[in-house]
Motif scaffolding. Structure first.
Motif, PDB file in Angstrom:
ATOM      1  N   CYS A  38      73.162 -15.992  40.050  1.00  0.00           N
ATOM      2  CA  CYS A  38      72.757 -15.711  41.428  1.00  0.00           C
ATOM      3  C   CYS A  38      72.450 -16.943  42.278  1.00  0.00           C
ATOM      4  N   ILE A  39      72.991 -18.083  41.924  1.00  0.00           N
ATOM      5  CA  ILE A  39      72.723 -19.251  42.749  1.00  0.00           C
ATOM      6  C   ILE A  39      73.987 -19.746  43.437  1.00  0.00           C
ATOM      7  N   CYS A  63      76.102 -26.058  42.415  1.00  0.00           N
ATOM      8  CA  CYS A  63      75.571 -27.178  41.645  1.00  0.00           C
ATOM      9  C   CYS A  63      76.659 -28.236  41.414  1.00  0.00           C
TER      10      CYS A  63
ATOM     11  N   SER B 334      69.351 -27.053  43.759  1.00  0.00           N
ATOM     12  CA  SER B 334      68.160 -26.646  42.993  1.00  0.00           C
ATOM     13  C   SER B 334      68.448 -26.427  41.506  1.00  0.00           C
ATOM     14  N   GLN B 335      69.612 -25.897  41.213  1.00  0.00           N
ATOM     15  CA  GLN B 335      69.919 -25.649  39.799  1.00  0.00           C
ATOM     16  C   GLN B 335      70.040 -26.958  39.011  1.00  0.00           C
ATOM     17  N   ARG B 349      62.028 -22.328  37.943  1.00  0.00           N
ATOM     18  CA  ARG B 349      63.092 -21.421  38.347  1.00  0.00           C
ATOM     19  C   ARG B 349      63.833 -22.008  39.534  1.00  0.00           C
ATOM     20  N   ALA B 350      65.166 -21.925  39.490  1.00  0.00           N
ATOM     21  CA  ALA B 350      65.960 -22.356  40.638  1.00  0.00           C
ATOM     22  C   ALA B 350      66.700 -21.165  41.194  1.00  0.00           C
ATOM     23  N   GLY B 351      66.869 -21.126  42.507  1.00  0.00           N
ATOM     24  CA  GLY B 351      67.682 -20.060  43.086  1.00  0.00           C
ATOM     25  C   GLY B 351      67.052 -19.452  44.299  1.00  0.00           C
TER      26      GLY B 351
END
Lengths: 139, 399
Positions: A38-39, A63, B334-335, B349-351
């Protein structure tokens, strides 16, 4: 692959990705692809002419692994026909699944040959190729 | 505090766990109570006439009293055990609101809600034509004035989190509860991020329905609570039917349901989970929420002071009084930051934290989130700061 060289290639594609920025032109097929975690969220656009991938561009938030994989994928696919693209896709997936694959065919995509060691990042490396899977039959 | 009770924190390989908004670690007391049920007195609940079965009943039903003590509500009948906050919210929407609301009725939500407090409503809106309206946020926060402005004669429900899971802001629940009670609006509160950290008083705060999960408050996964005022729960249609909830049925299709709360707990419940929740409540109440809350605030203050001194760290909620920090390293996804911190056994936690439409308001899609709990320490923050200060080599680590 030498870890320093690997990192150099990845970082270069992350910071200066090939095909970055969507195009406002006719003839492109747009595909959204996002990661189950979900990112990552990428829009990838393909321009196909006479069965050949003429251009690919992308934009989104992702990412370092997803972004660099998209960049290297674009670099590897432009100018290829359906059969060639499918071969790259199949061999890339085989590499990520630790199955036998054609190392020579994958070129710079070999930088992900150890990504299987990090299962959470494997999804990131696969992300752009999901879009290819979706359009391959339209080639 | 109490770190000796958490076996996971006392392993050879140190673990810095800063993801408490996602789930929390479990103290020995909770784990033991679950293991005791499985090893010393396994039996079904509400079924048998033998000693172990009676003990299970006593333990299981005893947890209802503990939850009542936690929420300060009127009756144990108002406490229903579910599989978690998500199930509780779905029961409220599809078991109650579906039959009480009609086309054109308005439900007020915010864009900072968790998916579990948006998706059921969106689905119900498609089914019966209720209208969802989002309360505008003021610097990402809910204000009483903005809530008041949004209320129309058609407003029938306000459904919001007490504390959000992205920025950790606490909403003015008591005042909104008053507004609801004055305007005959059902007040639904997602307590997932508040019940574990602060005192909640459903009576004083005029809360009609409250949902929360055990695993975010030191308890087991797969168990949670639906609180509802008795007269409302009486009208909540069971969304799950089966054993344990019916008083009788015949081949003609006549079903008579049991009384509350059994009516809403079909099938064999998560007995071990409920018993674990009971120990978690005992554990938290023995420490006291004031102490827990103060400890979290102190950690945040300490961390923010240090983080502000690192030039490339962006902080999104430093002024909020809570135990949560949303941040990014400038120019780093962020990840990638989370993967980098994981290299040093620091869990964050990332997202977008399941609040996928908050980005429309926050202007940033993804953040890293640190969320503290009672067992976190300043030494752990020191380690985080050390690692973040050295983040110029982040890609050496993550690539």
């Amino acid at each position: 692959m030498d870890p320093n060289l690997r990192r150099e290639i990845l970082l270069d594609h992350y910071q200066h990705p090939v095909g970055h920025g969507l195009k406002d032109e006719k003839g492109y097929i747009k595909i959204n692809t996002n990661n189950e975690s979900c990112i990552d969220n990428l829009d990838i656009m393909y321009k196909i002419k006479d069965g050949i991938i003429e251009d690919i561009c992308f934009d989104g938030e992702a990412c370092a692994i997803s972004t660099s994989a998209t960049s290297i994928m674009i670099q590897s696919l432009i100018g290829k026909n359906k059969e060639e693209a499918k071969k790259i896709l199949d061999n890339y997936e085989a590499m990520l699944d630790e199955r036998p694959f054609d190392q020579e065919l994958l070129g710079e995509l070999n930088v992900y040959d150890e990504i299987y060691k990090q299962p959470n990042r494997k999804k990131c490396a696969l992300l752009p190729f999901e879009s290819l899977r979706k359009i391959i039959d339209q080639l | 505090m109490n770190r000796e009770d958490f076996e996971i924190l006392n392993q050879e390989e140190k673990l810095i766990y800063f993801d408490n908004s996602a789930t929390t670690l479990k103290p020995k007391q909770v784990v033991d109570s679950v293991v005791d049920y499985y090893t010393k007195y396994t039996a079904n609940a509400h079924r048998g006439d033998y000693d172990n079965s009676l003990k299970v009943d006593m333990e299981y039903e005893g947890v209802r009293d503990k939850v009542q003590k936690l929420l300060h509500n009127r009756s144990r009948k108002e406490i229903v055990f579910t599989s978690g906050a998500t199930a509780s919210l779905n029961m409220i929407v599809f078991g109650f609101m579906k039959y009480q609301l009609k086309e054109g009725d308005e439900v007020l939500l915010t864009k900072a809600e968790h998916a579990s407090n948006i998706l059921p409503w969106v689905t119900l809106a498609k089914e019966i034509g209720i209208i969802i309206r989002y309360i505008p946020l003021e610097n990402h926060l809910v204000t009483v004035e903005n809530v008041e402005k949004m209320i129309t004669p058609n407003t029938k429900v306000i459904s919001i989190a007490h504390v959000t899971n992205v920025l950790g802001d606490e909403r003015p629940i008591t005042e909104i509860g008053e507004l609801c009670s004055k305007n005959e609006i059902y007040f639904v509160v997602d307590g997932s991020q508040s019940v574990p950290h602060m005192t909640v008083d459903v009576e004083k705060q005029n809360i009609d329905f409250l949902a929360f999960s055990a695993h975010k408050m030191l308890g087991p996964t797969g168990v949670g609570v639906l609180y509802g005022k008795e007269e409302l729960l009486e009208r909540l249609e069971p969304t799950s039917l089966g054993g344990g909830m019916n008083a009788s049925f015949d081949s003609e299709g006549e079903i008579e349901y049991k009384a509350l709360p059994s009516r809403l707990e079909a099938g064999t419940p998560n007995i071990a989970g409920v018993i674990g929740l009971g120990s978690a409540i005992d554990y938290l109440l023995s420490i006291g929420f004031d102490r827990i809350h103060d400890h979290e605030l102190e950690l945040k203050k300490y961390a923010v002071e240090a983080l502000e001194k690192i030039p490339n760290i962006i902080l999104y909620n430093k002024e909020l009084e809570n135990g949560m920090i949303a941040f990014n390293i400038d120019g780093v996804f962020s990840q990638d930051t989370a993967v980098y911190l994981n290299h040093y056994h620091i869990c964050v936690r990332a997202g977008n934290h399941c609040a996928k439409i908050l980005k429309e308001d926050l202007q940033v899609k993804n953040t890293c989130r640190i969320s503290f709990y009672l067992y976190n320490t300043k030494e752990e923050i020191d380690e985080l700061i050390r690692v973040l200060k050295n983040s110029e080599d982040i890609f050496k680590v993550v690539l």
